[in-house]
Every structure is written in structure tokens, then in C-alpha cells.
Design an enzyme around this catalytic site. Structure first.
Site: not given
Ligand code: GLC
Length: 526
Positions: A103, A204, A269, A329-330
Site C-alpha cells: 500500500d 491510497d 483507490e 477494510h473500509d
Molecule cells: C483510504 C483507506 C482508508 C483510509 C483513508 C485515508 O480510503 O482505504 O482505510 O482511512 O484512505 O488514508
């Protein structure tokens, strides 16, 4: 053109704190993952059969946002081991033909990162302009932007009497990608892990890296979004804080660095303002893959999935390659979401059959292959500031002590019901969720229509069903999914059944019309 490894691969997302604890401290770690690689792929039918792993952040972090607040981009968090454990994991994974991506969290750092400590030190510090600082009249904010975790996106810093921008927690200050020094620094980070042998990155909040140059106010939604529950009427549309045209230059820069190594992958993402713009991130010099949250969060209805799939195919054209994911995970795990008004387990099988038979790269979230559900976390055990712990609980390896995850008396998050749902029991049960995943992943790999075939949605299907064709030169498969509770008849799908959600009809002939039970899906070979 021959497909790339990341177009054929089935990815498996590992949340390192929760996969396997090798040293008995109640926290998952890298050696724990290495010890379970055979479960993921030992090249026999006993293993799950995935091809690549995505690791959530493993860098040192004060863990305000569980690794997404990085304080050292080139280190390993001591909870997870050290560089030697990372190298071992990589070596053992590669030995089994499993690729590993890590990541990258470029949008923001931890407020404990040395860069930010310098930056906040004084207005004249050389790192000052690595972050986004603004002054404004007392009692006001530089603009109306909201943090995605609630409240204003600006934090007043007493020492220099200016505000800094944080699109997430105040402990996650945003870097300024209009500053070439920041871009350079991140290029070095990207090189660091690729040199060590990582096969690529999941990046991310990639669309947020560049902000509007004039910092204009964001507008508000006038109606609620049908798929994204928290996009309610009255919430902010991040029009000026995300998806800016210049972000594509930054991405092209990242891609050039990745391309100076052979065969690596960048997965973004991506939350574009308009779903139509997702494809922009996948232009030839940009990302290889991008997550599709319209699909992840689609309500369990044929019409919602149909729209997400059709939009993807319409906008992606021939060159962009889709991804398909149901959980991460979100968000609440899909089996839990789908259980709201129906049979979660049956629906999860229908959705998984879809995810693994669409044209594109699927991402499985650890534990979904055994049907792990969200765990209710008592107030005093909560870790995440915005309530995502329930989908991040320890992997349920066995019904024994510590769920086979850890020998510690207590684990960092509580263990779910490992007696009822665990790997050990499901490995030997031919009808288990795990067996369903194992067999489907193998079918996907071996069936040329699924591995590399074309995709066409069937127009002539009942409204609450989804039917599509996958065709290679050697094979024509029809995938038929019934999202209704009642049985349905699919007229245009007769042939031999090669797979079904209950693993009960394989080998049967479907007859003139294909009968589908409620919450059932099948794959037919024409
Ligand atoms: C992304 C991640 C999440 C995190 C956010 C801020 O959305 O998947 O878990 O809290 O970024 O980094």
C-alpha cells in the site's frame, strides 16, 4: 494481445494486523502471513489458488488511522516484524508464484512524519511548502471543505498561526503535489519498495492528491446517491478537492517510475466525482487498475449491479481493464450487508460467482472465502476512529483457542465466531464457502472463456436476473445469476452446467430453459 499477469490474477487483500500472529502478541505480522502462504497457493487443489496479495500498510505509523498515517515510508512497523521479515515474505511468496503489492499512501503523512514536524516548525522551514498551509481571518476557515472523517478539513496550528489541510484526520496532513520536491520524494519511495522486489502498489486516495489551485468552496448534494449510503442530501461534493485534471500528471509520473522496473502494477483507490471519469485514470500512461466502488457498494439488486457493470464496459473501451471487488477494510463485509433483508450466505455466493466470472481482475478480502461476517465490537474495544473495526477482525483459522490466529490471551480486535466459521472445518467440507471459492478460482483459471474471453450482457433476461456471455475462440459460457428470492427461468441459456452456487448441479444438462432457484447462480457451457 497476450494478457498481463495482473489481468489474469486473482488478488487477495490481507489486513496484516489480522491475518496471523506468529509471535503471540495478539497482533498479526509478516511472519504470520509467510507461514500461511501455502493456504493461499501451494499449487494444489487444497489451497485457495490466488495469484497475488495486496498488503494494507506495513510502514511505521502512530496508528491514528491504522497505518494510513505513515511516519516512515521506507520502514516496517515493529508490530509486523522488520525488513528481514518482509524480504522473507516476498521470497516465499515469489517461490510459490504469488506476487505481492504493498500500500502506498501518498496523499498525506502522519503528523509525526519528520517532514511534517519540520513543516509545522516555522513558516520559513524548507519543508513548509511540502504541506498545504493557509492563513485566514481569526474565527474563519480557509474554505468550506470537510474532512472525509467529519468536521472541517483545516486545523489551526498555534505555533505559526496558520491552518493546514487534512482531508482525513487532523493527524493526517495533506502533502502538496503542486510542489515538485514532494513529487520527487514520493518517486524515491516508489523506487524503494520496487527495488526490494514488491510487484507494485495499491495507491491510497489517488484521485485526491491534487487540489484546486484556487481552493474554491465545494458544493453540496441536492439528492442522495442510490449506492453510496453516506452520500446523503446535504453532504459535500468534493468537486474542488478531488479529481482535478492535474492529478493525472502526478499519476503519469508515478507510472514512469513503475515502468522503469519490469512488469509491476499500480492499482488506484479511485473515487472520481463522476463514475464516467474512472476510465481517465486507466489511460495507457496512468494506472493499470482502479477500484470500482460503484460495484463494491451496489445494493444487492440485479439492476444496481447491471448498471455498475454496463457503465464500466461502456466507458472503459478496449484498453482499460476493470477490477471487481465486494469487500475491503473500509466497509461492512458484503455477507453482512447482504444479510440485511435476505440469506446472506446464498447471496454472497451469487455475488462471488459474478465477481469471479466478469471480465476483469477480482480482489478478494481476507476471510470472505470462509464467509466471515462483521464482528460487533464492544465500545471499550473499539480502535478505529470512524467505526470500521467490524470488518477488520482476526482471521478465523480454526475453532480452537485464539481461533488459530494467535496464542495470546487477547487479540488486538476481538475474534468473531471462530467455532462456527473457520478455515480448518471448511477445508474438508466439499460444500463449504471455502470449497466454493477454491473450485471457482480454478475454473476461472482453466476456462479460456473466463480467463480471456469477451464479455456481453444478455438483454433478454428477467429484470431481477443478470445474464452474460463470456466467449473465447474455444469456449462459450453463459453466466446466469438470480438475485430474486423466487425461482426464475432463463430462456436463452441451454447447455451443460459447469458450475453452480450450491455445487450441486455440475455436469447436468440445463434443458430448453434454464431453471434458477431463488438466490442461485450457474455457469452453463453452450
Ligand atoms: C483510504 C483507506 C482508508 C483510509 C483513508 C485515508 O480510503 O482505504 O482505510 O482511512 O484512505 O488514508
Amino acid at each position: 494481445m497476450a494478457l498481463k499477469w495482473w489481468q489474469r490474477a486473482v488478488f487477495y487483500q490481507i489486513y496484516p494486523r489480522s491475518f496471523a500472529d506468529s509471535n503471540g502478541d495478539g497482533i498479526g505480522d509478516l511472519d504470520g502471513i509467510t507461514a500461511h502462504l501455502d493456504y493461499l497457493n501451494d499449487s494444489t487443489e487444497r489451497s485457495l489458488g490466488i495469484d497475488a496479495i495486496w498488503l494494507n500498510p506495513i510502514n511505521p505509523s502512530p496508528n491514528k488511522d491504522w497505518g494510513y498515517d505513515v511516519s516512515d515510508y521506507c520502514g516496517i512497523h515493529p508490530d509486523f516484524g522488520d525488513m528481514a521479515s518482509f524480504d522473507r515474505l516476498l521470497k516465499e511468496a515469489h517461490r510459490r508464484g504469488i506476487r505481492v503489492i504493498v500500500d502506498l499512501v501518498p496523499n498525506h503523512t502522519s503528523d509525526q512524519h519528520p517532514w511534517f514536524i519540520d513543516s509545522r516548525g516555522s513558516k520559513t522551514n524548507p519543508k513548509r511548502d511540502w504541506y498545504i498551509w493557509k492563513s485566514c481571518a481569526p474565527g474563519t476557515m480557509p474554505n468550506n471543505w470537510h474532512s472525509q472523517f467529519g468536521g472541517p478539513a483545516w486545523k489551526f496550528d498555534e505555533r505559526t498561526r496558520e491552518h493546514y489541510l487534512h482531508l482525513f484526520l487532523e493527524e493526517q496532513p495533506d502533502l502538496d503535489y503542486r510542489n515538485p520536491a514532494v513529487v520527487e520524494a514520493l518517486h524515491d519511495v516508489i523506487r524503494f519498495w520496487l527495488r526490494r522486489g514488491a510487484d507494485g502498489y495499491r495507491i491510497d486516495v489517488v484521485a485526491q492528491m491534487v487540489k484546486d489551485a484556487a481552493f474554491r468552496d465545494n458544493p453540496f448534494r441536492t439528492e442522495r446517491d442510490p449506492d453510496i449510503p453516506w452520500f446523503e442530501e446535504g453532504t459535500q461534493i468534493p468537486l474542488h478537492s478531488t479529481d482535478q485534471p492535474e492529478v493525472h500528471d502526478v499519476i503519469r509520473g508515478f507510472r514512469r517510475v513503475a515502468d522503469s522496473f519490469d512488469d509491476r502494477v499500480l492499482v488506484g483507490e479511485t473515487w472520481p466525482i463522476e463514475q464516467e471519469r474512472l476510465a481517465d485514470y486507466l489511460r495507457p500512461e496512468e494506472l493499470h487498475l482502479a477500484f470500482n466502488f460503484r460495484f463494491v457498494l451496489a445494493r444487492y439488486r440485479a439492476s444496481r449491479f447491471r448498471e455498475a457493470i454496463a457503465t464500466t464496459h461502456r466507458t472503459f473501451g478496449a484498453s482499460a481493464w476493470p477490477t471487481w471487488t465486494l469487500s475491503n477494510h473500509d466497509f461492512s463485509r458484503h455477507i453482512t450487508r447482504y444479510s440485511d433483508h435476505g440469506d446472506g450466505e446464498a447471496r454472497a455466493r451469487v455475488a462471488t460467482l459474478m465477481m469471479l466470472t466478469l471480465r476483469g481482475t477480482p480482489f478478494i478480502y481476507y476471510g470472505e472465502e470462509i464467509g466471515m461476517r462483521d464482528v460487533r465490537i464492544p465500545r471499550e474495544r473499539r480502535c478505529d476512529p470512524v467505526g470500521r473495526d467490524g470488518c477488520r477482525t482476526p482471521m478465523q483459522w480454526s475453532g480452537g483457542p485464539g481461533g488459530g490466529f494467535s496464542t495470546a490471551a487477547s487479540t488486538w480486535l476481538p475474534m468473531g465466531d471462530a467455532k462456527a466459521v473457520n478455515v480448518a472445518d471448511q477445508l474438508n467440507d466439499q460444500s463449504s464457502m471455502l470449497s466454493f471459492y477454491r473450485r471457482l478460482i480454478r475454473l476461472r483459471r482453466d476456462a479460456s472463456a473466463l480467463a480471456e474471453g469477451s464479455f456481453r450482457l444478455e438483454a433478454d433476461a428477467p429484470a431481477d436476473c443478470l445474464v452474460y456471455h463470456r466467449e473465447s475462440s474455444a469456449q462459450h459460457l453463459i453466466v446466469a445469476l438470480n438475485f430474486a428470492v423466487e425461482p426464475r427461468k432463463i430462456r436463452s441459456a441451454s447447455g451443460r452446467i459447469v458450475f453452480d452456487t450450491n455445487l450441486a448441479r455440475i455436469g447436468q444438462q440445463s434443458g430448453a430453459a434454464l431453471q434458477l432457484a431463488g438466490d442461485e447462480a450457474v455457469i452453463v457451457e453452450v
